[in-house]
Design a protein around this motif. Structure first.
Motif, PDB file in Angstrom:
ATOM      1  N   PHE A   1      36.741  47.742  35.464  1.00 45.24           N
ATOM      2  CA  PHE A   1      36.541  46.122  36.384  1.00 45.24           C
ATOM      3  C   PHE A   1      38.561  45.915  36.323  1.00 45.24           C
ATOM      4  O   PHE A   1      39.584  46.753  34.798  1.00 45.24           O
ATOM      5  CB  PHE A   1      36.921  45.005  35.582  1.00 45.24           C
ATOM      6  CG  PHE A   1      35.474  44.744  35.489  1.00 45.24           C
ATOM      7  CD1 PHE A   1      35.259  43.634  36.889  1.00 45.24           C
ATOM      8  CD2 PHE A   1      34.657  44.841  34.576  1.00 45.24           C
ATOM      9  CE1 PHE A   1      33.070  43.064  36.898  1.00 45.24           C
ATOM     10  CE2 PHE A   1      33.033  44.134  34.869  1.00 45.24           C
ATOM     11  CZ  PHE A   1      32.795  43.972  35.314  1.00 45.24           C
ATOM     12  N   GLY A   2      38.992  46.660  36.847  1.00 45.24           N
ATOM     13  CA  GLY A   2      40.658  45.909  37.697  1.00 45.24           C
ATOM     14  C   GLY A   2      41.233  45.801  37.029  1.00 45.24           C
ATOM     15  O   GLY A   2      40.898  44.497  37.083  1.00 45.24           O
ATOM     16  N   MET A   3      42.648  45.561  36.952  1.00 43.82           N
ATOM     17  CA  MET A   3      43.867  44.111  36.401  1.00 43.82           C
ATOM     18  C   MET A   3      43.157  43.495  37.383  1.00 43.82           C
ATOM     19  O   MET A   3      43.217  41.810  37.164  1.00 43.82           O
ATOM     20  CB  MET A   3      45.017  44.772  36.211  1.00 43.82           C
ATOM     21  CG  MET A   3      45.209  45.484  35.306  1.00 43.82           C
ATOM     22  SD  MET A   3      45.066  45.521  33.568  1.00 43.82           S
ATOM     23  CE  MET A   3      46.633  43.636  33.163  1.00 43.82           C
ATOM     24  N   HIS A   4      43.166  43.309  38.961  1.00 44.99           N
ATOM     25  CA  HIS A   4      42.948  42.057  39.100  1.00 44.99           C
ATOM     26  C   HIS A   4      42.095  41.367  39.176  1.00 44.99           C
ATOM     27  O   HIS A   4      42.272  40.015  39.095  1.00 44.99           O
ATOM     28  CB  HIS A   4      43.159  42.360  40.440  1.00 44.99           C
ATOM     29  CG  HIS A   4      43.180  41.549  41.428  1.00 44.99           C
ATOM     30  ND1 HIS A   4      44.294  40.477  42.309  1.00 44.99           N
ATOM     31  CD2 HIS A   4      42.121  40.926  42.624  1.00 44.99           C
ATOM     32  CE1 HIS A   4      43.793  39.892  42.783  1.00 44.99           C
ATOM     33  NE2 HIS A   4      41.976  39.831  43.309  1.00 44.99           N
ATOM     34  N   ALA A   5      40.730  41.630  38.809  1.00 46.02           N
ATOM     35  CA  ALA A   5      39.670  41.275  38.365  1.00 46.02           C
ATOM     36  C   ALA A   5      39.543  40.994  36.986  1.00 46.02           C
ATOM     37  O   ALA A   5      39.307  39.338  36.813  1.00 46.02           O
ATOM     38  CB  ALA A   5      38.071  42.625  38.441  1.00 46.02           C
ATOM     39  N   LEU A   6      40.511  40.941  35.923  1.00 44.16           N
ATOM     40  CA  LEU A   6      40.717  40.373  34.822  1.00 44.16           C
ATOM     41  C   LEU A   6      41.122  39.599  34.720  1.00 44.16           C
ATOM     42  O   LEU A   6      41.219  38.341  34.417  1.00 44.16           O
ATOM     43  CB  LEU A   6      41.458  41.954  34.160  1.00 44.16           C
ATOM     44  CG  LEU A   6      39.636  42.843  33.474  1.00 44.16           C
ATOM     45  CD1 LEU A   6      41.245  43.477  32.317  1.00 44.16           C
ATOM     46  CD2 LEU A   6      39.206  42.192  32.354  1.00 44.16           C
TER      47      LEU A   6
END
Length: 83
Positions: free
Chosen positions: A5-10
């Motif tokens: 997961f990327g930072m955007h998803a987190l």
């Protein structure tokens, strides 16, 4: 299989969890670093709508309970646990 997961998803998950637990929209907006609350509303507004329906249901239940207690008090009966 490991999913990355990327930072955007987190970030989206964090915001969604804050909203799900009923945090104030201004608080959520500040946590996300949005310059305007409208940005938060535009992005996550659909999640607040679910909370609003739930909040209205809780409020309706509370009003019903108060009305029942008022009706009982008006009839002169004692409600256990009330003053």
């Amino acid at each position: 299989m490991i999913t990355r997961f990327g930072m955007h998803a987190l970030r989206h998950t964090y915001a969604s969890l804050l909203i799900a637990q009923g945090e104030n929209i201004k608080y959520v907006s500040r946590q996300l670093g949005h310059t305007k609350v409208q940005i938060t509303v535009d992005t996550y507004g659909h999640l607040f709508e679910k909370n609003s329906a739930s909040a209205m249901s809780v409020l309706g239940d509370a009003i019903d309970k108060l009305q029942r207690e008022a009706d009982i008090a008006a009839s002169g009966l004692h409600v256990a646990g009330s003053i």
